[in-house]
Design a protein around this motif. Structure first.
Motif, PDB file in Angstrom:
ATOM      1  N   THR A   1      70.235  60.041  38.061  1.00  0.00           N
ATOM      2  CA  THR A   1      69.626  59.257  39.124  1.00  0.00           C
ATOM      3  C   THR A   1      68.684  58.239  38.504  1.00  0.00           C
ATOM      4  O   THR A   1      68.640  58.059  37.285  1.00  0.00           O
ATOM      5  N   ASP A   2      67.910  57.549  39.342  1.00  0.00           N
ATOM      6  CA  ASP A   2      66.863  56.661  38.848  1.00  0.00           C
ATOM      7  C   ASP A   2      65.612  56.899  39.688  1.00  0.00           C
ATOM      8  O   ASP A   2      65.628  57.691  40.646  1.00  0.00           O
ATOM      9  N   VAL A   3      64.525  56.247  39.332  1.00  0.00           N
ATOM     10  CA  VAL A   3      63.254  56.507  39.995  1.00  0.00           C
ATOM     11  C   VAL A   3      63.338  56.244  41.495  1.00  0.00           C
ATOM     12  O   VAL A   3      62.963  57.088  42.312  1.00  0.00           O
TER      13      VAL A   3
ATOM     14  N   VAL B   1      59.437  69.619  43.869  1.00  0.00           N
ATOM     15  CA  VAL B   1      59.850  68.580  42.922  1.00  0.00           C
ATOM     16  C   VAL B   1      60.478  69.292  41.724  1.00  0.00           C
ATOM     17  O   VAL B   1      59.883  70.213  41.159  1.00  0.00           O
ATOM     18  N   THR B   2      61.686  68.855  41.336  1.00  0.00           N
ATOM     19  CA  THR B   2      62.465  69.634  40.365  1.00  0.00           C
ATOM     20  C   THR B   2      63.115  68.754  39.299  1.00  0.00           C
ATOM     21  O   THR B   2      64.334  68.547  39.310  1.00  0.00           O
ATOM     22  N   PRO B   3      62.336  68.205  38.359  1.00  0.00           N
ATOM     23  CA  PRO B   3      62.996  67.592  37.208  1.00  0.00           C
ATOM     24  C   PRO B   3      63.750  68.679  36.431  1.00  0.00           C
ATOM     25  O   PRO B   3      63.218  69.780  36.244  1.00  0.00           O
ATOM     26  N   ARG B   4      64.972  68.391  36.019  1.00  0.00           N
ATOM     27  CA  ARG B   4      65.755  69.461  35.390  1.00  0.00           C
ATOM     28  C   ARG B   4      65.028  70.010  34.166  1.00  0.00           C
ATOM     29  O   ARG B   4      64.785  71.199  34.054  1.00  0.00           O
ATOM     30  N   PHE B   5      64.696  69.176  33.256  1.00  0.00           N
ATOM     31  CA  PHE B   5      63.786  69.478  32.155  1.00  0.00           C
ATOM     32  C   PHE B   5      63.491  68.167  31.447  1.00  0.00           C
ATOM     33  O   PHE B   5      64.146  67.152  31.688  1.00  0.00           O
TER      34      PHE B   5
ATOM     35  N   LEU C   1      59.575  61.549  35.502  1.00  0.00           N
ATOM     36  CA  LEU C   1      58.598  62.620  35.683  1.00  0.00           C
ATOM     37  C   LEU C   1      57.390  62.116  36.473  1.00  0.00           C
ATOM     38  O   LEU C   1      56.902  62.796  37.388  1.00  0.00           O
ATOM     39  N   ALA C   2      56.927  60.932  36.143  1.00  0.00           N
ATOM     40  CA  ALA C   2      55.766  60.367  36.849  1.00  0.00           C
ATOM     41  C   ALA C   2      56.072  60.124  38.322  1.00  0.00           C
ATOM     42  O   ALA C   2      55.192  60.286  39.189  1.00  0.00           O
TER      43      ALA C   2
ATOM     44  N   ALA D   1      52.309  63.711  33.704  1.00  0.00           N
ATOM     45  CA  ALA D   1      53.000  63.141  34.863  1.00  0.00           C
ATOM     46  C   ALA D   1      52.426  63.637  36.192  1.00  0.00           C
ATOM     47  O   ALA D   1      52.904  63.238  37.257  1.00  0.00           O
ATOM     48  N   GLY D   2      51.430  64.512  36.147  1.00  0.00           N
ATOM     49  CA  GLY D   2      50.854  65.038  37.380  1.00  0.00           C
ATOM     50  C   GLY D   2      51.651  66.169  37.995  1.00  0.00           C
ATOM     51  O   GLY D   2      51.568  66.403  39.203  1.00  0.00           O
TER      52      GLY D   2
END
Length: 428
Positions: A168-170, A194-198, A207-208, A253-254
């Motif tokens: 994806t993108d931001v 919120v789930t960034p894969r890693f 991430l931000a 990234a908070g």
């Protein structure tokens, strides 16, 4: 109103801090509209509530509902691919399966199988790693609402190092996540994470963007992976040279706080553990996955010494099933064998890790996790068939702690005959 008469085991006091197993051989839990309003002897309960329905469970053992702090919705059909380290397993087993969830019909079928897996194993609350496809996450939320489980999940986001179909993108990640938040977060027993894969597949900007979602939507959760495999850790360092370590990629990234659960953390630095303890983030310990992928020994003692909260996760599908009984006994094995010096776990520790610790990690400890007055009635009835190994084991247990140990050592989903969420039967 109902009176549940049962032999009850739970862990309202943390055994890692000196708490002991609370066990009662014949007690009455009075449940009104899904809430435990009294815990007393049966005669008192019957006298005070003469018209309440009595549910007699004295043939088995009643436990709190299990809480899984890390399980992957798209990977139920990927369970059992053994003999590969993490990054190879992802490329060859998990990610090809996850790519199929762009098909809504496939996602619907998978969501049904996944939720059946949870309820069959006695899991009543879970932090679920969702899908890279917003439509599939929407389907999971909708089906979870119908079943009634307490589910926290979200859109999985990546912008590199994965097949193109999963990237994806931001802008897209923020738009799709916000739509899911608006539609599902806080609705019934559902919450968004919120789930960034890693950080191996999510760059600093992505991430931000997740951190900004957290800032814009107070109350949502965060989950991801951390320090699972040494090659993964090295790859993260190359992608994020500005970060002091793996944890710092999330922190800057908070994304680090008390509503953050990070899975695995097999190879943490002392700085990372100290920062997790300070921030209040929890670690999801996934022992069968760590064993199946040869990721390493989870340093439980170092986490506890740093004040990091720890609970169990099944990590389906690198993990070998949904059962937190199996995860508990595998955690015991791994701590016994840890060459660095593991923590000697008792059956009381295992029940805590599978129930009250998970509730605490998910911020549900005022609601579920044990069977105290004021809590919601999320519960599992362990009632093996006559003559089965667990039935024999319970009949010959020398103490309540020994009986609980036999439940972890011998128990399977087939032995869990009834499961309730908020007093509603979801299995049985």
């Amino acid at each position: 109103m109902q009176i549940f008469r049962a032999r009850v085991f739970d862990t309202p006091a943390d055994p890692f801090a000196g708490g002991t197993l609370r066990s009662e051989s014949d007690t009455a839990l009075v449940v009104d509209s899904g809430r435990i309003v009294a815990r007393t002897d049966f005669s008192t309960a019957r006298e005070r509530h003469p018209y309440a329905e009595v549910v007699d469970l004295r043939t088995g053992v009643l436990l709190p509902g299990f809480v899984d702090t890390h399980v992957h919705f798209p990977q139920i059909r990927a369970i059992g691919h053994l003999g590969r380290p993490l990054l190879d397993w992802l490329d060859q087993c998990a990610l090809p399966e996850e790519a199929k969830l762009g098909d809504d019909a496939y996602a619907r079928a998978l969501a049904g199988e996944f939720l059946t897996g949870l309820t069959s194993a006695g899991t009543t609350s879970a932090m679920v790693f969702g899908s890279h496809f917003g439509s599939a996450v929407d389907i999971l939320f909708a089906q979870a609402a119908e079943v009634g489980l307490r589910i926290t999940t979200g859109l999985v986001t990546s912008d590199r190092n994965l097949p193109d179909i999963l990237l994806t993108d931001v802008d897209r990640s923020v738009r799709e996540s916000q739509e899911l938040i608006d539609r599902w977060h806080g609705k019934g027993r559902l919450r968004f994470a919120v789930t960034p894969r890693f950080s191996f597949s999510a760059g600093p900007e992505l991430l931000a963007a997740g951190g900004q979602l957290v800032a814009d939507n107070p109350g949502i959760w965060v989950t991801s992976h951390l320090n699972e495999n040494r090659d993964e850790v090295a790859g993260v360092a190359e992608i994020h040279p500005e970060a002091s370590d793996y944890l710092d990629t999330y922190d800057r990234a908070g994304l680090l706080g008390r509503q953050t659960i990070l899975a695995h953390n097999v190879h943490p630095t002392d700085r990372e553990l100290g920062r997790m303890g300070e921030a209040g983030a929890a670690a999801a310990h996934c022992p069968t996955s760590n064993s199946a992928l040869a990721s390493g020994f989870f340093p439980l003692r170092r986490h506890l010494d740093a004040g990091v909260r720890v609970a169990l996760g099944s990590d389906v599908g690198a993990g070998t099933g949904f059962s937190l009984l199996k995860e508990g006994v595998q955690a015991y094995f791994m701590q016994q064998l840890d060459p660095a010096g593991g923590v000697p776990l008792t059956s009381t520790h295992l029940l805590h890790l599978a129930t009250s610790a998970g509730a605490g990690a998910l911020g549900l400890d005022e609601t579920v996790g044990d069977l105290s007055v004021g809590k919601r009635f999320d519960a599992v009835f362990v009632d093996p068939a006559a003559g089965q190994p667990l039935d024999v084991g319970l009949a010959h247990a020398e103490s309540d702690e020994d009986a609980l140990a036999k439940i972890f050592a011998l128990g399977t989903p087939a032995d869990l005959t009834r499961v309730w969420v908020d007093g509603d039967l979801v299995k049985g």
